[in-house]
Scaffold this motif. Structure first.
Motif, PDB file in Angstrom:
ATOM      1  N   ILE A 180      -4.600 -47.419  40.931  1.00  0.00           N
ATOM      2  CA  ILE A 180      -5.569 -46.590  40.194  1.00  0.00           C
ATOM      3  C   ILE A 180      -6.845 -46.402  41.014  1.00  0.00           C
ATOM      4  CG2 ILE A 180      -7.083 -46.582  38.163  1.00  0.00           C
ATOM      5  CD1 ILE A 180      -4.778 -47.988  36.659  1.00  0.00           C
ATOM      6  N   GLN A 181      -7.319 -47.479  41.625  1.00  0.00           N
ATOM      7  CA  GLN A 181      -8.533 -47.357  42.452  1.00  0.00           C
ATOM      8  C   GLN A 181      -8.303 -46.428  43.634  1.00  0.00           C
ATOM      9  OE1 GLN A 181      -9.668 -51.283  43.580  1.00  0.00           O
ATOM     10  NE2 GLN A 181     -10.218 -51.932  41.485  1.00  0.00           N
ATOM     11  N   ALA A 182      -7.153 -46.553  44.260  1.00  0.00           N
ATOM     12  CA  ALA A 182      -6.857 -45.660  45.396  1.00  0.00           C
ATOM     13  C   ALA A 182      -6.806 -44.213  44.936  1.00  0.00           C
ATOM     14  CB  ALA A 182      -5.519 -46.064  46.035  1.00  0.00           C
ATOM     15  N   LEU A 183      -6.142 -43.994  43.785  1.00  0.00           N
ATOM     16  CA  LEU A 183      -6.071 -42.631  43.257  1.00  0.00           C
ATOM     17  C   LEU A 183      -7.454 -42.116  42.882  1.00  0.00           C
ATOM     18  CD1 LEU A 183      -2.865 -42.898  41.028  1.00  0.00           C
ATOM     19  CD2 LEU A 183      -3.111 -41.581  43.116  1.00  0.00           C
ATOM     20  N   HIS A 184      -8.280 -42.997  42.265  1.00  0.00           N
ATOM     21  CA  HIS A 184      -9.624 -42.569  41.887  1.00  0.00           C
ATOM     22  C   HIS A 184     -10.465 -42.228  43.120  1.00  0.00           C
ATOM     23  CE1 HIS A 184     -13.140 -42.234  39.430  1.00  0.00           C
ATOM     24  NE2 HIS A 184     -13.784 -43.129  40.204  1.00  0.00           N
ATOM     25  N   LYS A 185     -10.332 -43.039  44.178  1.00  0.00           N
ATOM     26  CA  LYS A 185     -11.094 -42.757  45.406  1.00  0.00           C
ATOM     27  C   LYS A 185     -10.621 -41.452  46.032  1.00  0.00           C
ATOM     28  CE  LYS A 185     -12.123 -46.389  47.630  1.00  0.00           C
ATOM     29  NZ  LYS A 185     -12.049 -47.595  48.456  1.00  0.00           N
ATOM     30  N   GLN A 186      -9.303 -41.247  46.041  1.00  0.00           N
ATOM     31  CA  GLN A 186      -8.780 -39.990  46.581  1.00  0.00           C
ATOM     32  C   GLN A 186      -9.274 -38.803  45.755  1.00  0.00           C
ATOM     33  OE1 GLN A 186      -4.556 -40.328  46.732  1.00  0.00           O
ATOM     34  NE2 GLN A 186      -4.545 -41.939  48.289  1.00  0.00           N
ATOM     35  N   ARG A 187      -9.314 -39.004  44.434  1.00  0.00           N
ATOM     36  CA  ARG A 187      -9.753 -37.908  43.591  1.00  0.00           C
ATOM     37  C   ARG A 187     -11.230 -37.565  43.841  1.00  0.00           C
ATOM     38  NH1 ARG A 187      -9.137 -37.599  37.007  1.00  0.00           N
ATOM     39  NH2 ARG A 187      -9.638 -35.396  36.787  1.00  0.00           N
ATOM     40  N   CYS A 188     -12.087 -38.592  44.026  1.00  0.00           N
ATOM     41  CA  CYS A 188     -13.499 -38.344  44.337  1.00  0.00           C
ATOM     42  C   CYS A 188     -13.652 -37.595  45.661  1.00  0.00           C
ATOM     43  CB  CYS A 188     -14.258 -39.671  44.408  1.00  0.00           C
ATOM     44  SG  CYS A 188     -14.403 -40.472  42.819  1.00  0.00           S
ATOM     45  N   ASP A 189     -12.858 -38.037  46.660  1.00  0.00           N
ATOM     46  CA  ASP A 189     -12.926 -37.336  47.953  1.00  0.00           C
ATOM     47  C   ASP A 189     -12.470 -35.901  47.810  1.00  0.00           C
ATOM     48  OD1 ASP A 189     -11.849 -40.309  49.750  1.00  0.00           O
ATOM     49  OD2 ASP A 189     -13.812 -39.651  49.069  1.00  0.00           O
ATOM     50  N   ASP A 190     -11.405 -35.684  47.017  1.00  0.00           N
ATOM     51  CA  ASP A 190     -10.911 -34.315  46.816  1.00  0.00           C
ATOM     52  C   ASP A 190     -11.956 -33.459  46.114  1.00  0.00           C
ATOM     53  OD1 ASP A 190      -8.596 -35.072  48.011  1.00  0.00           O
ATOM     54  OD2 ASP A 190      -7.494 -35.446  46.149  1.00  0.00           O
ATOM     55  N   LEU A 191     -12.646 -34.044  45.117  1.00  0.00           N
ATOM     56  CA  LEU A 191     -13.673 -33.276  44.413  1.00  0.00           C
ATOM     57  C   LEU A 191     -14.822 -32.928  45.358  1.00  0.00           C
ATOM     58  CD1 LEU A 191     -13.816 -35.198  41.008  1.00  0.00           C
ATOM     59  CD2 LEU A 191     -12.902 -32.915  41.431  1.00  0.00           C
ATOM     60  N   HIS A 192     -15.200 -33.870  46.223  1.00  0.00           N
ATOM     61  CA  HIS A 192     -16.271 -33.591  47.172  1.00  0.00           C
ATOM     62  C   HIS A 192     -15.879 -32.480  48.141  1.00  0.00           C
ATOM     63  CE1 HIS A 192     -19.771 -34.300  49.584  1.00  0.00           C
ATOM     64  NE2 HIS A 192     -19.027 -34.473  50.657  1.00  0.00           N
ATOM     65  N   ARG A 193     -14.655 -32.555  48.652  1.00  0.00           N
ATOM     66  CA  ARG A 193     -14.206 -31.500  49.536  1.00  0.00           C
ATOM     67  C   ARG A 193     -14.067 -30.165  48.800  1.00  0.00           C
ATOM     68  NH1 ARG A 193     -11.445 -35.470  50.498  1.00  0.00           N
ATOM     69  NH2 ARG A 193      -9.874 -36.171  51.779  1.00  0.00           N
ATOM     70  N   ASN A 194     -13.738 -30.240  47.529  1.00  0.00           N
ATOM     71  CA  ASN A 194     -13.579 -29.016  46.753  1.00  0.00           C
ATOM     72  C   ASN A 194     -14.894 -28.272  46.641  1.00  0.00           C
ATOM     73  OD1 ASN A 194     -12.470 -27.091  45.078  1.00  0.00           O
ATOM     74  ND2 ASN A 194     -12.793 -28.273  43.223  1.00  0.00           N
ATOM     75  N   LEU A 245      -5.535 -25.228  48.698  1.00  0.00           N
ATOM     76  CA  LEU A 245      -4.326 -25.846  49.255  1.00  0.00           C
ATOM     77  C   LEU A 245      -4.251 -27.317  48.882  1.00  0.00           C
ATOM     78  CD1 LEU A 245      -4.448 -24.251  52.828  1.00  0.00           C
ATOM     79  CD2 LEU A 245      -3.048 -23.539  50.904  1.00  0.00           C
ATOM     80  N   LEU A 246      -5.410 -28.012  48.960  1.00  0.00           N
ATOM     81  CA  LEU A 246      -5.395 -29.433  48.600  1.00  0.00           C
ATOM     82  C   LEU A 246      -5.048 -29.626  47.132  1.00  0.00           C
ATOM     83  CD1 LEU A 246      -8.558 -30.720  50.492  1.00  0.00           C
ATOM     84  CD2 LEU A 246      -6.173 -31.115  51.061  1.00  0.00           C
ATOM     85  N   ARG A 247      -5.513 -28.697  46.277  1.00  0.00           N
ATOM     86  CA  ARG A 247      -5.208 -28.822  44.854  1.00  0.00           C
ATOM     87  C   ARG A 247      -3.712 -28.674  44.592  1.00  0.00           C
ATOM     88  NH1 ARG A 247      -8.109 -24.904  43.270  1.00  0.00           N
ATOM     89  NH2 ARG A 247     -10.080 -26.011  43.384  1.00  0.00           N
ATOM     90  N   LYS A 248      -3.107 -27.687  45.288  1.00  0.00           N
ATOM     91  CA  LYS A 248      -1.658 -27.505  45.102  1.00  0.00           C
ATOM     92  C   LYS A 248      -0.906 -28.740  45.601  1.00  0.00           C
ATOM     93  CE  LYS A 248      -1.843 -22.449  45.550  1.00  0.00           C
ATOM     94  NZ  LYS A 248      -1.403 -21.292  46.345  1.00  0.00           N
ATOM     95  N   ASN A 249      -1.248 -29.169  46.818  1.00  0.00           N
ATOM     96  CA  ASN A 249      -0.569 -30.364  47.355  1.00  0.00           C
ATOM     97  C   ASN A 249      -0.800 -31.580  46.460  1.00  0.00           C
ATOM     98  OD1 ASN A 249       0.309 -28.875  49.539  1.00  0.00           O
ATOM     99  ND2 ASN A 249      -1.480 -29.384  50.788  1.00  0.00           N
ATOM    100  N   ARG A 250      -2.053 -31.681  45.951  1.00  0.00           N
ATOM    101  CA  ARG A 250      -2.333 -32.837  45.118  1.00  0.00           C
ATOM    102  C   ARG A 250      -1.526 -32.802  43.834  1.00  0.00           C
ATOM    103  NH1 ARG A 250      -6.913 -31.761  43.744  1.00  0.00           N
ATOM    104  NH2 ARG A 250      -8.094 -32.240  45.577  1.00  0.00           N
ATOM    105  N   LYS A 251      -1.372 -31.596  43.278  1.00  0.00           N
ATOM    106  CA  LYS A 251      -0.567 -31.479  42.058  1.00  0.00           C
ATOM    107  C   LYS A 251       0.865 -31.924  42.315  1.00  0.00           C
ATOM    108  CE  LYS A 251      -3.224 -27.827  39.767  1.00  0.00           C
ATOM    109  NZ  LYS A 251      -3.208 -26.437  39.295  1.00  0.00           N
ATOM    110  N   LYS A 252       1.417 -31.421  43.457  1.00  0.00           N
ATOM    111  CA  LYS A 252       2.783 -31.828  43.766  1.00  0.00           C
ATOM    112  C   LYS A 252       2.865 -33.337  44.000  1.00  0.00           C
ATOM    113  CE  LYS A 252       4.026 -27.346  45.823  1.00  0.00           C
ATOM    114  NZ  LYS A 252       4.473 -26.661  47.044  1.00  0.00           N
TER     115      LYS A 252
END
Length: 1035
Positions: free
Chosen positions: A900-914, A923-930
């Motif tokens: 969960i922590q790894a996923l949460h950290k990845q999600r924060c990084d994804d939001l920052h890049r977004n 592209l990251l959103r699509k890949n992340r969804k998959k």
């Protein structure tokens, strides 16, 4: 006046030599605080307060630096840095080294000046505290803000009372009356209440002021005896209330210059018993005036328009005044230097009556001392003496404080006689005499029309060419020059006009109308024919000066000609600056007393006289730069000698070259409207105006083009900077991502190592646990075995004892029988057979009883120890199973939390890049969804597998336990039935105890089954929760 810059010093001396304040301003020292950094910055003082002794004061600046100034010991010390601006100060607490400071965060702090430590921190206000009033005992304080006032106990620093009011009313000030227990509260609706300090009971309320002079009170002051209250506001009226009679007894009207009153404070006097008579009034112009409230006489004033006062404090003994100026500096004034009306001892009780002649002589001498202004006397003629005495009487009797009035008794001849006698006009009446000589019309309407046209275009950037320190002086100069330019167009193109008008602007800066009319009169009369050769210097005027100089000093003129020095160098600089560059203020005023009293040619003769009186240094000059320096700087020259030389030149110059034959007599400005000034070549002025307008338009066009180019360049630079920033951000993000990946790998390796270590530790703990359990089981079985052996030995001893007793009884019986054999010989044979039969029956019965008892004991011990061992074994197995399940559950929770922590950290990084990169985010959103779908599917499958494995494992263990319990219960049941049948056959009384034991074991079996079911349900619920948590996070 001495000045000190605190800089970055924390302590030092206030003054380095004994202070000697001047009588005109009374300033002992001026204290400023500038930082000594690369870019120095002024730290403005905001508040100041005296201590109870009056010899020390405390001041705070806008950065929170608190300084203590010891005026008696000539030392200053930095006692505290609060890091925020202070809004109020108090330094008269009962502990002399402590002080209160109200800060910008609405809190009040108490510090010690000796230890520099925080004594207490008081909170409770919701807005800025602007007033701190301390009780006469120093043990209580009232802090006031706009919405509330709070009473504090300074011994415990606890709040005693709080005054809350409606927001629509508002508080102006709440303070203690001196030397009493009364609190005075003043509100914005002009209501004033008096309260008892101890009980807070309202003692009285002052009535409303009369409607004819009703003002909104803003500031208040009370005398030391607490009898008189002074109140003021946005008006020039002061209200004086008698607090004993509770009524308004006097209204004082301040001068018309006062439009609003910002601060009031009574000046203490050592000999008035607290009934202070002098009131300090700080008005909106930054000047603090001290008036006597009984005689309504202005005693003295401090501050000026250039250096206005923003706040002020007076020492309790009335010797010092500390004022904070608008520029942020701190001035300390000496009251004894400013006035002699304060701290005067009372008149002696014994007075001596002197003789009449002596009194007349003394009064005559005194009168002569008062009226005699100078040592120099007028001419010795009787007529001049009479005229001088009359004028002196008129000046002293009728001209006092009448600057804006004219007198019919003055005429030019009398003024010239006075001027020749004293060399200058009295300083007090000079401005009035000038206005009379120049016959100024004071056309307010015409001047207002000129001022309303605004600042002329030619003088918009005047401060760049003439950087004047005083903003007010620059503003007045700008307005005066603009009015002259609007009056006549030639003055907008006159380059020397600021130099010519500046001394008059500085002299009349408080009356712009008089300043304009004086300069206009000067231009019309004393600047005649100056503009005929515009834009060149007035060649005709310079030729007149050169002719006069040639007549009176040919050698000097020849010296000028030999060194190529023209009249534009030795005459024109003096004329265009009207001698302001080469004379001091007093010399310049003395000169223009004579200029305005004579014909306009007097000014030209003054130029010639200045050169003649300076012929010795001029003849020694050989370089052109030396001549230029001489006529642009002050020189060691007696102005009285120059004026005498001017009068000599006026009298001895021939009429054919005398300037008065070519200059018109004095003409005053007309009333109502100013005359038209067109004594200049109009076509040149118009051409210059057109050219200046064209140049201005070209400059505006070039500025616009330059601005467009600069804007484009700025956009290009901004775009380049944005691109570079984007690339740098991209590189930083890439490096950060690599760093995070390396960190994750390192963390994973550390986690694996930690898991391995944890598993090894667990294995060691399990082995230790097995060994401990084995040792405990052995320790538990050994006493049981020893107890059984002891029981068996006891039974054997009992049997042997009983056998021994039986043998003894048999032996005794045999002896009895043998004894009776002799007696019962005949019966021996008869009973011999019965005796043997009975012995065999008894022995058999005893053996059966012993065997039955032994079997019963063994059976009971076996039945007693078997359930105990079975229960312990089952409990140990159940405990081990539960601990293993809990360990697995905890490990699963740790794994899940890590994911969960790894996923949460990845999600924060994804939001920052977004946020930074929109295209990459898609592209990251699509890949992340998959990835999330795959991860959810994997986690769901894993959770299901775990749940299924746990359920099967638990089900298997439950089945095993149930089978073991059922087998044990079945065997127990069969054994009980068999034993019951045997016991019922031989010992019926054991039936009740066996049935009770069976019931007890059935109850234990049901309880154990119920605990197993509850544990199974709990483990299943935890497994379902672990499976649901990652799925929720992923969605």
């Amino acid at each position: 006046m001495q000045s000190i810059n605190l800089g970055n010093k924390e302590s030092g001396k206030i003054w380095h030599r004994k202070p000697s304040p001047a009588t005109r301003d009374g300033i002992i020292v001026n204290i400023i605080h500038n930082t000594s950094d690369y870019l120095p910055k002024v730290l403005r003082f905001l508040n100041v307060a005296f201590d109870s002794s009056g010899d020390s004061l405390i001041a705070g600046d806008h950065q929170g630096n608190i300084y203590v100034f010891d005026l008696y010991g000539n030392r200053f010390n930095l006692v505290q840095r609060t890091s925020q601006a202070c809004t109020a100060l108090a330094f008269n607490l009962h502990r002399k080294s402590e002080f209160l400071v109200a800060l910008a965060d609405y809190s009040i702090k108490c510090f010690d000046t000796v230890t520099r430590e925080l004594v207490s921190w008081m909170r409770g206000h919701e807005s800025s505290v602007f007033s701190i009033s301390v009780h006469a005992s120093g043990r209580y304080a009232i802090t006031t803000s706009s919405d509330t006032a709070q009473l504090w106990d300074l011994d415990t620093f606890q709040r005693k009372r709080k005054l809350n009011i409606l927001q629509s009313v508002g508080i102006q000030k709440v303070f203690f009356l001196p030397l009493s227990n009364t609190i005075l509260s003043c509100f914005k609706d002009n209501s004033i209440f008096a309260w008892e300090c101890d009980t807070l009971v309202c003692k009285y309320q002052l009535p409303a002021p009369p409607e004819s002079s009703s003002i909104l009170y803003k500031v208040f002051a009370v005398t030391r005896d607490g009898r008189i209250l002074a109140a003021g506001g946005k008006s020039n009226h002061l209200h004086l209330w008698c607090l004993e009679a509770k009524q308004l007894f006097r209204i004082i009207q301040m001068p018309t210059k006062v439009r609003a009153i910002r601060h009031l404070e009574f000046l203490p006097d050592s000999f008035d018993a607290g009934s202070n008579q002098v009131l300090g009034v700080l008005s909106q112009d930054g000047i603090m005036r001290f008036v006597n409230i009984q005689t309504c006489k202005l005693l003295f004033e401090i501050g000026s328009l250039d250096e206005g006062i923003s706040s002020s404090a007076i020492s309790p003994h009335g010797r010092y005044i500390a004022s904070i100026l608008e520029n942020g500096s701190l001035n300390i004034y000496s009251v004894q230097t400013l006035t002699k009306e304060i701290n005067k001892p009372p008149p002696p009780l014994v007075k001596v009556i002197e003789d009449l002649p002596k009194r007349k002589v003394n009064s005559g001498d005194l009168k002569m001392k008062v009226t005699s202004g100078r040592v120099q006397r007028p001419a010795k003629s009787r007529e001049n003496k009479i005229q001088a005495s009359i004028l002196k009487q008129n000046l002293t009797g009728n001209f006092e404080n009448k600057e804006n009035e004219f007198s019919d008794g003055l005429n030019k001849k009398r003024l010239q006689i006075l001027l020749k006698g004293y060399g200058e006009y009295p300083t007090k009446y000079r401005m009035f005499i000038w206005r009379s000589l120049l016959q100024l019309p004071e056309n307010h309407t015409a001047f207002s029309n000129l001022i309303d046209k605004g600042i002329h275009v030619a003088f918009l950037n005047l401060q760049k060419k003439y950087p004047i320190k005083s903003r007010k002086l620059l503003r007045v100069l700008q307005r005066t020059l603009s009015a002259l330019a609007h009056w006549s167009a030639i003055f907008s193109d006159t380059p020397y006009l600021p130099l010519l008008a500046f001394p008059f602007v500085k002299l009349f800066q408080n009356n712009q109308l008089i300043c304009f009319e004086v300069v206009a009169t000067l231009l019309i009369n004393w600047c005649q024919h100056w503009f005929e050769y515009f834009p060149n210097p007035p060649i005709n005027i310079l030729s007149m000066i050169e002719n006069v100089l040639a007549f009176h000093d040919k050698e000097l003129l020849q010296h000028f000609i030999n060194h190529d020095i023209t009249s534009q160098l030795y005459a024109w600089p003096l004329l265009e600056t009207v001698f302001s560059e080469v004379l001091t203020r007093e010399e310049w005023l003395k000169l223009f007393d004579n200029v305005f009293s004579n014909h306009p040619s007097f000014l030209l003769m003054t130029v010639v006289a200045y050169n003649i009186c300076s012929r010795a240094p001029l003849l020694n000059c050989n370089l052109k730069d030396d001549f230029e320096f001489f006529f642009h700087h002050r020189n060691n020259l007696d102005i009285s000698a120059v004026i005498r030389e001017v009068y000599r030149l006026m009298d001895t110059t021939p009429a054919d070259i005398h300037p008065d034959s070519m200059l018109d007599v004095f003409v005053a400005l007309t009333k109502g409207q100013y005359p038209v000034f067109n004594q200049y070549p109009k076509f040149i002025a118009d051409y210059q105006t057109q050219e200046r307008e064209r140049i201005r338009n070209d400059q505006l066009d070039s500025l616009r083009e330059r601005q467009v180019v600069e804007d484009m360049q700025a956009e290009v630079d901004q775009q380049r900077a944005e691109d570079e920033g984007w690339y740098q951000t991209q590189e930083l993000l890439r490096k950060a991502e690599e760093t995070r990946r390396e960190m994750l790998l390192q963390e994973e390796e550390k986690m694996i190592q930690q898991r391995q270590k944890l598993a090894a530790v667990k294995r060691e703990l399990k082995v230790k646990e097995v060994h401990l359990q084995d040792a405990a089981r052995r320790r538990l079985l050994q006493p049981q075995q020893d107890q059984r052996e002891m029981e068996l030995r006891r039974l054997d001893d009992e049997i042997e004892r009983k056998v021994h007793m039986r043998d003894r009884e048999i032996a005794a019986t045999a002896k009895d029988l043998e004894m009776r054999c002799l007696e019962l010989e005949p019966q021996k044979r008869l009973y011999e057979k019965n005796l043997s039969r009975n012995q065999e029956a008894i022995a058999k019965e005893m053996r059966e009883d012993a065997d039955a008892y032994k079997r019963k004991v063994d059976l009971e011990e076996h039945m007693f120890h078997r359930p105990i061992g079975t229960d312990q074994t089952q409990n140990q197995k159940t405990q081990k199973l539960i601990e293993e399940n809990l360990a697995k559950a905890e490990q699963a929770c740790l794994n899940t939390d890590w994911r969960i922590q790894a996923l949460h950290k990845q999600r924060c990084d994804d939001l920052h890049r977004n946020e930074c990169y929109q295209e990459v985010a898609k592209l990251l959103r699509k890949n992340r969804k998959k990835e999330m779908e795959v991860l959810n599917a994997v986690m769901e499958g894993e959770a299901k597998k775990w749940e299924e494995a746990e359920e099967k494992d638990f089900h298997l263990k439950s089945e095993k336990k149930a089978a073991a319990l059922s087998d044990a219960s079945r065997r127990w049941f069969l054994e009980n039935e068999t034993h019951d049948a045997l016991e019922n056959a031989q010992h019926p009384y054991h039936k009740v105890s066996l049935n009770q034991r069976k019931t007890h074991w059935d109850t234990m079996e049901w309880d154990l089954m119920e605990r197993v079911r509850n544990l199974r349900q709990r483990l299943a619920t935890q497994a379902r929760n672990r499976c649901q948590t990652p799925h929720l996070l992923a969605t």
